[in-house]
Design a protein around this motif. Structure first.
Motif, mmCIF file in Angstrom:
data_model
loop_
_atom_site.group_PDB
_atom_site.id
_atom_site.type_symbol
_atom_site.label_atom_id
_atom_site.label_comp_id
_atom_site.label_asym_id
_atom_site.label_seq_id
_atom_site.Cartn_x
_atom_site.Cartn_y
_atom_site.Cartn_z
ATOM 1 N N ARG A 173 -24.234 2.134 -26.419
ATOM 2 C CA ARG A 173 -25.686 2.066 -26.234
ATOM 3 C C ARG A 173 -26.089 2.769 -24.946
ATOM 4 O O ARG A 173 -27.081 3.507 -24.901
ATOM 5 C CB ARG A 173 -26.122 0.600 -26.212
ATOM 6 C CG ARG A 173 -27.587 0.356 -25.892
ATOM 7 C CD ARG A 173 -28.501 0.921 -26.952
ATOM 8 N NE ARG A 173 -29.877 0.552 -26.728
ATOM 9 C CZ ARG A 173 -30.914 1.214 -27.213
ATOM 10 N NH1 ARG A 173 -30.732 2.280 -27.987
ATOM 11 N NH2 ARG A 173 -32.150 0.828 -26.965
ATOM 12 N N ASP A 202 -26.006 6.522 -25.466
ATOM 13 C CA ASP A 202 -27.150 6.978 -26.261
ATOM 14 C C ASP A 202 -28.424 7.030 -25.413
ATOM 15 O O ASP A 202 -29.210 7.983 -25.507
ATOM 16 C CB ASP A 202 -27.376 6.058 -27.462
ATOM 17 C CG ASP A 202 -26.305 6.218 -28.531
ATOM 18 O OD1 ASP A 202 -25.619 7.261 -28.527
ATOM 19 O OD2 ASP A 202 -26.150 5.304 -29.359
ATOM 20 N N LEU A 203 -28.618 6.007 -24.580
ATOM 21 C CA LEU A 203 -29.843 5.942 -23.786
ATOM 22 C C LEU A 203 -29.893 7.042 -22.736
ATOM 23 O O LEU A 203 -30.966 7.581 -22.445
ATOM 24 C CB LEU A 203 -29.959 4.566 -23.118
ATOM 25 C CG LEU A 203 -30.252 3.394 -24.061
ATOM 26 C CD1 LEU A 203 -30.199 2.077 -23.306
ATOM 27 C CD2 LEU A 203 -31.617 3.557 -24.732
ATOM 28 N N GLU A 215 -30.810 10.215 -24.698
ATOM 29 C CA GLU A 215 -32.200 10.163 -25.140
ATOM 30 C C GLU A 215 -33.151 10.276 -23.960
ATOM 31 O O GLU A 215 -34.218 10.890 -24.056
ATOM 32 C CB GLU A 215 -32.454 8.864 -25.903
ATOM 33 C CG GLU A 215 -31.734 8.792 -27.244
ATOM 34 C CD GLU A 215 -31.768 7.390 -27.848
ATOM 35 O OE1 GLU A 215 -32.508 6.538 -27.291
ATOM 36 O OE2 GLU A 215 -31.071 7.144 -28.842
ATOM 37 N N GLY A 216 -32.757 9.692 -22.817
ATOM 38 C CA GLY A 216 -33.593 9.767 -21.625
ATOM 39 C C GLY A 216 -33.758 11.188 -21.124
ATOM 40 O O GLY A 216 -34.838 11.585 -20.675
ATOM 41 N N GLU A 239 -36.297 12.949 -23.118
ATOM 42 C CA GLU A 239 -37.673 12.554 -22.790
ATOM 43 C C GLU A 239 -38.255 13.388 -21.653
ATOM 44 O O GLU A 239 -39.471 13.495 -21.518
ATOM 45 C CB GLU A 239 -37.712 11.075 -22.400
ATOM 46 C CG GLU A 239 -37.493 10.128 -23.568
ATOM 47 C CD GLU A 239 -37.427 8.673 -23.128
ATOM 48 O OE1 GLU A 239 -37.497 7.787 -23.996
ATOM 49 O OE2 GLU A 239 -37.293 8.415 -21.910
ATOM 50 N N HIS A 243 -39.520 5.524 -23.044
ATOM 51 C CA HIS A 243 -38.930 4.336 -23.668
ATOM 52 C C HIS A 243 -37.427 4.230 -23.402
ATOM 53 O O HIS A 243 -36.913 3.182 -22.999
ATOM 54 C CB HIS A 243 -39.195 4.364 -25.177
ATOM 55 C CG HIS A 243 -38.445 3.319 -25.939
ATOM 56 N ND1 HIS A 243 -38.797 1.980 -25.934
ATOM 57 C CD2 HIS A 243 -37.323 3.402 -26.723
ATOM 58 C CE1 HIS A 243 -37.939 1.294 -26.668
ATOM 59 N NE2 HIS A 243 -37.043 2.122 -27.164
ATOM 60 N N SER A 244 -36.702 5.310 -23.616
ATOM 61 C CA SER A 244 -35.248 5.273 -23.465
ATOM 62 C C SER A 244 -34.837 5.087 -22.013
ATOM 63 O O SER A 244 -33.869 4.384 -21.712
ATOM 64 C CB SER A 244 -34.626 6.560 -24.021
ATOM 65 O OG SER A 244 -34.855 6.662 -25.407
ATOM 66 N N GLN A 245 -35.568 5.715 -21.087
ATOM 67 C CA GLN A 245 -35.216 5.568 -19.684
ATOM 68 C C GLN A 245 -35.445 4.150 -19.188
ATOM 69 O O GLN A 245 -34.665 3.631 -18.379
ATOM 70 C CB GLN A 245 -36.004 6.575 -18.842
ATOM 71 C CG GLN A 245 -35.621 8.017 -19.160
ATOM 72 C CD GLN A 245 -36.240 9.015 -18.206
ATOM 73 O OE1 GLN A 245 -36.253 8.798 -17.007
ATOM 74 N NE2 GLN A 245 -36.750 10.110 -18.734
#
Length: 406
Positions: free
Chosen positions: A143, A146-147, A150-151, A154, A181-183
């Motif tokens: 997780r 992934d974050l 994804e961050g 963004e 959101h991801s950050q």
């Protein structure tokens, strides 16, 4: 024609010449938006390269009401970041961030290396910051990975830039949370790790990692409101190390393996040097690097070719400076830099603090991989492309390779 008639004419000519001069240095800004619509934020390096051909190595942009100076070429970059390093070391404010409060054996079968490289690089950072490593199938670890990815995505896009240059829009409820959101989720995960780490920290024992050392300094600084050793900065430091130290190293290694399967003759020469210097019995060590000029040169070429951060991080001048004959005033001008020379870790006072660690990681990972395996394009598959996928980082396209034990 009388003198009274000549004065307005002279003013008109002066204004016209000034506008012509400005048009030679920057694209004409639009009212309110400035040059936001002139910049392709999905492929900023290419966009800036096109603007460079039109306006030269030093040009300016107006992002809404924020003026920005873009520097290109080794001479301009060195002059700004090294010669004027004391005056360009500041970072411009980023209002959008204020809302945050901040391998298994392949046995020759084709596989994508990116995931394994990400996990290996992240465990190095986890060991340094939190004194632990994760199992590759740990759900929380996956997780976290992934974050981080994804961050980074963004941070690329038109909406992100609009919010950063027009911060009043951040007052709209829910906007910042949607964009970041991801950050925000990544920082929540990080807070959990730091909370767990504090529970095992013993100030009487030597520090196990960076977090322990930081906590010790926080204890010494208790009662000093001016100290930079506080909870907020601990969070930021660890977050920066995870986000910057993980993806940059693994992306460079992904470029390295791609170039090795595209240039097997270079791969063989690297492996020959490994065999001559290290042999097949022991593992590579940093002390070997001085005797491995070809491998070191290949790693440098991978970094040059990959050019994974073609746009440096923005700088802000603390006083008026002159670069390549252009005056850059003190008032908050950020500099995006597209270096032509080999500056993968930037230069000057804001050069990447993680450069020694990154160089060590790249040498050891790259050498260990080619020490143990030979990499090739999977049988029956076309040669992968080395085209660029542009985002905050420039990554290679998805590709598969085969790893055969040597």
């Amino acid at each position: 024609m009388g003198l009274d008639a000549l004065v307005p004419l002279a003013v008109t000519v002066a204004i016209f010449l000034l506008l012509v001069d400005l048009m030679h240095r920057c694209p004409l800004p639009l009212p309110g938006l400035g040059n936001l619509l002139h910049v392709d934020f999905q492929n900023t390096p290419y966009c800036f390269d096109q603007l460079r051909h039109r306006f030269g190595d030093v040009f300016s942009l107006q992002l809404a009401w924020t003026p920005v100076v873009v520097l290109n070429g080794l001479a301009a970059v060195r002059e700004a970041l090294v010669t004027c390093g004391e005056d360009t070391a500041d970072r411009p404010p980023a209002p959008i961030y204020q809302v945050l409060g901040i391998g298994p054996r392949s046995q020759g079968r084709p596989f994508r290396p990116n995931g394994l490289l990400n996990k290996a690089a992240t465990n190095v950072i986890a060991s340094l910051t939190c004194g632990r490593r994760f199992e590759y199938d740990d759900p929380r670890f996956l997780r976290l990975l992934d974050l981080v990815e994804e961050g980074l995505k963004e941070e690329t896009g038109f909406l992100y830039e609009v919010l950063n240059t027009v911060p009043i829009l951040l007052r709209i409820p829910g906007v910042a949370g949607k964009v970041l959101h991801s950050q925000k989720a990544f920082l929540t995960q990080l807070d959990e790790l730091l909370t767990e780490h504090r529970m095992t920290w013993d100030p009487a024992q030597p520090p196990r990692d960076l977090t322990d050392a930081f906590l010790a300094e926080m204890e010494k600084a208790k009662g000093n409101p001016e100290s930079s050793f506080n909870d907020e900065n601990l969070r930021i430091v660890v977050a920066d190390l995870f986000s910057a130290g993980m993806v940059t190293t693994s992306t460079t290694l992904a470029w390295g393996l791609l170039l090795m399967i595209l240039h097997p003759d270079v791969q063989r020469r690297v492996q020959q040097e490994i065999d001559d210097v290290i042999g097949q019995v022991r593992r590579p060590e940093m002390g070997d690097q001085a005797r491995m000029p070809y491998t070191t040169a290949v790693i440098h070429e991978v970094q040059r070719f990959g050019d994974i951060v073609p746009l440096n991080v923005p700088h802000m001048t603390s006083r008026d400076i002159e670069v390549q004959g252009f005056l850059i005033p003190k008032v908050g001008l950020g500099h995006f830099v597209k270096p032509e020379a080999f500056l993968p870790f930037s230069a000057g006072r804001r050069a990447c603090l993680g450069e020694p660690l990154a160089r060590m990681e790249l040498f050891l990972f790259f050498t260990c991989l080619l020490h143990r395996f030979s990499f090739s394009v999977p049988t029956g598959q076309p040669r992968p492309s080395h085209s660029r996928v542009v985002g905050f980082l420039v990554t290679p396209p998805h590709y598969e390779l085969c790893a055969v034990p040597r």
